[in-house]
Design a protein around this motif. Structure first.
Motif, mmCIF file in Angstrom:
data_model
loop_
_atom_site.group_PDB
_atom_site.id
_atom_site.type_symbol
_atom_site.label_atom_id
_atom_site.label_comp_id
_atom_site.label_asym_id
_atom_site.label_seq_id
_atom_site.Cartn_x
_atom_site.Cartn_y
_atom_site.Cartn_z
ATOM 1 N N ILE A 119 17.868 -9.562 1.391
ATOM 2 C CA ILE A 119 17.029 -8.839 0.431
ATOM 3 C C ILE A 119 17.301 -7.347 0.549
ATOM 4 C CG2 ILE A 119 14.663 -8.301 -0.251
ATOM 5 C CD1 ILE A 119 13.852 -11.010 0.923
ATOM 6 N N VAL A 120 17.535 -6.697 -0.585
ATOM 7 C CA VAL A 120 17.724 -5.249 -0.627
ATOM 8 C C VAL A 120 16.460 -4.626 -1.207
ATOM 9 C CG1 VAL A 120 19.095 -3.358 -1.540
ATOM 10 C CG2 VAL A 120 20.210 -5.504 -0.902
ATOM 11 N N LEU A 121 15.803 -3.787 -0.427
ATOM 12 C CA LEU A 121 14.529 -3.195 -0.828
ATOM 13 C C LEU A 121 14.728 -1.733 -1.200
ATOM 14 C CD1 LEU A 121 11.396 -3.298 -1.007
ATOM 15 C CD2 LEU A 121 11.369 -2.551 1.390
ATOM 16 N N PRO A 122 14.552 -1.390 -2.491
ATOM 17 C CA PRO A 122 14.580 0.023 -2.860
ATOM 18 C C PRO A 122 13.260 0.687 -2.480
ATOM 19 C CG PRO A 122 14.120 -1.303 -4.789
ATOM 20 C CD PRO A 122 14.353 -2.261 -3.653
ATOM 21 N N PHE A 123 13.294 1.970 -2.183
ATOM 22 C CA PHE A 123 12.054 2.675 -1.857
ATOM 23 C C PHE A 123 12.109 4.089 -2.415
ATOM 24 C CE2 PHE A 123 14.946 3.353 1.704
ATOM 25 C CZ PHE A 123 14.870 4.729 1.907
ATOM 26 N N ALA A 124 10.946 4.658 -2.651
ATOM 27 C CA ALA A 124 10.828 6.020 -3.175
ATOM 28 C C ALA A 124 9.575 6.659 -2.582
ATOM 29 C CB ALA A 124 10.755 6.005 -4.701
ATOM 30 N N HIS A 125 9.790 7.629 -1.715
ATOM 31 C CA HIS A 125 8.691 8.338 -1.059
ATOM 32 C C HIS A 125 7.723 7.363 -0.386
ATOM 33 C CE1 HIS A 125 6.191 11.757 -0.156
ATOM 34 N NE2 HIS A 125 6.986 12.552 -0.843
ATOM 35 N N LEU A 168 0.861 -1.183 0.000
ATOM 36 C CA LEU A 168 0.000 0.000 0.000
ATOM 37 C C LEU A 168 0.895 1.231 0.000
ATOM 38 C CD1 LEU A 168 -2.536 -1.193 2.745
ATOM 39 C CD2 LEU A 168 -2.878 -1.241 0.259
ATOM 40 N N ASP A 169 1.011 1.871 -1.153
ATOM 41 C CA ASP A 169 1.915 2.999 -1.318
ATOM 42 C C ASP A 169 1.119 4.310 -1.291
ATOM 43 O OD1 ASP A 169 3.756 4.948 -2.272
ATOM 44 O OD2 ASP A 169 4.869 3.407 -3.336
ATOM 45 N N PRO A 170 1.467 5.256 -0.410
ATOM 46 C CA PRO A 170 0.725 6.516 -0.356
ATOM 47 C C PRO A 170 1.025 7.454 -1.507
ATOM 48 C CG PRO A 170 2.559 6.574 1.176
ATOM 49 C CD PRO A 170 2.501 5.174 0.638
ATOM 50 N N PHE A 171 2.129 7.179 -2.244
ATOM 51 C CA PHE A 171 2.525 8.115 -3.292
ATOM 52 C C PHE A 171 3.336 7.366 -4.339
ATOM 53 C CE2 PHE A 171 5.250 11.446 -5.141
ATOM 54 C CZ PHE A 171 4.291 12.395 -5.473
ATOM 55 N N LEU A 172 2.682 6.894 -5.406
ATOM 56 C CA LEU A 172 3.393 6.195 -6.474
ATOM 57 C C LEU A 172 4.371 7.137 -7.159
ATOM 58 C CD1 LEU A 172 0.661 4.037 -8.265
ATOM 59 C CD2 LEU A 172 2.277 3.328 -6.495
ATOM 60 N N THR A 173 5.520 6.617 -7.559
ATOM 61 C CA THR A 173 6.519 7.432 -8.234
ATOM 62 C C THR A 173 6.738 7.012 -9.687
ATOM 63 O OG1 THR A 173 8.244 5.984 -7.332
ATOM 64 C CG2 THR A 173 7.744 8.001 -6.110
ATOM 65 N N GLY A 174 6.034 5.987 -10.144
ATOM 66 C CA GLY A 174 6.124 5.593 -11.544
ATOM 67 C C GLY A 174 5.373 6.555 -12.439
ATOM 68 N N GLU A 175 5.728 6.564 -13.715
ATOM 69 C CA GLU A 175 5.066 7.431 -14.698
ATOM 70 C C GLU A 175 4.087 6.594 -15.517
ATOM 71 O OE1 GLU A 175 7.905 9.504 -17.056
ATOM 72 O OE2 GLU A 175 8.878 10.478 -15.335
ATOM 73 N N TYR A 176 2.835 7.050 -15.570
ATOM 74 C CA TYR A 176 1.784 6.329 -16.276
ATOM 75 C C TYR A 176 1.084 7.303 -17.208
ATOM 76 C CZ TYR A 176 2.864 3.196 -12.464
ATOM 77 O OH TYR A 176 3.540 2.398 -11.574
ATOM 78 N N ALA A 236 5.340 13.303 7.394
ATOM 79 C CA ALA A 236 6.667 13.665 6.891
ATOM 80 C C ALA A 236 7.725 12.759 7.496
ATOM 81 C CB ALA A 236 6.975 15.120 7.226
ATOM 82 N N HIS A 237 8.736 12.449 6.695
ATOM 83 C CA HIS A 237 9.847 11.650 7.182
ATOM 84 C C HIS A 237 10.835 12.547 7.919
ATOM 85 C CE1 HIS A 237 8.731 7.940 5.031
ATOM 86 N NE2 HIS A 237 8.267 8.760 4.115
ATOM 87 N N GLU A 238 11.643 11.924 8.770
ATOM 88 C CA GLU A 238 12.546 12.690 9.622
ATOM 89 C C GLU A 238 13.689 13.331 8.835
ATOM 90 O OE1 GLU A 238 13.916 10.148 12.686
ATOM 91 O OE2 GLU A 238 11.927 9.860 13.593
#
Length: 263
Positions: free
Chosen positions: A193-199, A137-145, A176-178
């Motif tokens: 496992i390495v998990l990338p994240f964006a916003h 559940l992502d609050p803010f998708l960063t992909g382009e559609y 907001a993040h710290e």
């Protein structure tokens, strides 16, 4: 003498042919059948199974190439796309309902358009009965559609948090993040496992979930709960499912994440 030698040679050839006829030719080795793939139920608004913008005719004719995410996952799983988690009534009053979760032990619900009350109940019962689910559940998708707002094919830009999350003892906040670094980067999770994240969003364990839930690797992006006989993994970011360059070569990182959390 020549005639005798020719007779001896003919006799040798006949003996060789006779011995060859007694032995049946060796049958070719049967090819090894591939190991059966695990079934994986998939509910999502992201273009993970069908390519974005492809028409029904293109898909039916096989002219639409599968998305890279599907190719990556199908290397390990037999994917079963789902539109509903709750039993679907039969077409006639006498027809039995169809349970989309029947027979499944693994399920990925990734940025869904929203779960109905019946979906929430069905998912909760299924997990408590022993199912393993990855809920993204992502609050803010960063992909382009490249689809206008309101187009039914466009992914859900902001996830709706289903009530079952709180029932399991967790919540996702959009605060907001710290630090600035907390918006983009990677997290090291158990199992290498390495998990990338964006916003990403922030996962918090509620007091009711303290006994059965824990943040994964100490990260506030993901948490895992033992619910009844099953397991829930809640991830508040979908970047690894959106950006091919962040999913590892051939989607290996994405596949490792799914396999790691679903077991």
């Amino acid at each position: 003498m020549p005639r005798r030698r020719n007779s001896a040679l003919a006799a040798a050839l006949l003996a060789l042919l006779a011995s060859g006829c007694d032995r049946a030719p060796a049958a070719p080795a049967a090819p090894e059948s591939p190991a059966p793939r695990e079934r994986l139920g998939l509910m999502t608004s992201l273009p993970l199974y069908w390519p974005l913008g492809a028409g029904v005719e293109e898909i039916a004719a096989g002219r639409a190439p599968p998305p890279w995410q599907r190719v990556a996952l199908e290397a390990a799983y037999a994917i079963e796309p789902l539109d509903s988690l709750a039993p679907v009534p039969g077409l006639t009053p006498d027809a039995p309902a169809t349970d989309p979760l029947a027979g499944l032990t693994r399920l990925a619900v990734i940025q869904p358009r929203g779960l109905s009350p019946a979906d929430n109940v069905a998912l909760d019962n299924w997990v408590r009965g022993g199912g393993h689910v990855l809920l993204v559940l992502d609050p803010f998708l960063t992909g382009e559609y490249d689809l206008p707002l309101g187009d039914p094919r466009r992914p859900a830009d902001t996830a709706l948090i289903p009530p079952v999350v709180a029932r399991w003892g967790m919540e996702i906040s959009y605060g907001a993040h710290e630090t600035e670094e907390a918006y983009y980067g990677t997290r090291d999770l158990p199992g290498g496992i390495v998990l990338p994240f964006a916003h990403p969003g922030l996962v918090r364990i509620l007091p009711d979930g303290a006994k059965q839930c824990a943040l994964a690797g100490g990260s506030s992006i993901m948490a895992t709960c033992r619910i009844g006989k099953g397991k829930v993994t809640l991830l508040a970011d979908a970047a690894i499912f959106e950006h091919e360059e962040q999913a590892g070569e051939g989607g290996a990182g994405l596949r490792a994440l799914v396999a790691g959390v679903l077991g």
